[in-house]
Design a protein around this motif. Structure first.
Motif: not given
Length: 62
Positions: A30-38, A44-50
């Motif tokens: 579950y924790q691996r799934w949540r980290i992957g989701d985050q 996406r945030f980094i790409r939009q920032n660039e």
């Protein structure tokens, strides 16, 4: 009689151990799934920032 109690105790302890191990495996998955989701949102945030940075450079703002 003593052998029966030892056997029952051993089986109960083994069952409890198996339940604990399975619970830990589920928590780790579950924790691996949540980290992957985050990570998807961070990527996406980094790409939009660039993209914004490149637009600002083209506009001569930066």
């Amino acid at each position: 009689m003593h052998m029966d109690m030892t056997f029952i105790f051993t089986v109960a302890l083994t069952a409890a151990l198996i339940v604990v191990v399975l619970a830990l495996v589920v928590i780790i998955m579950y924790q691996r799934w949540r980290i992957g989701d985050q990570n998807v949102f961070i990527e996406r945030f980094i790409r939009q920032n660039e993209e914004q940075r490149q637009k600002m450079r083209k506009a001569g703002i930066v």
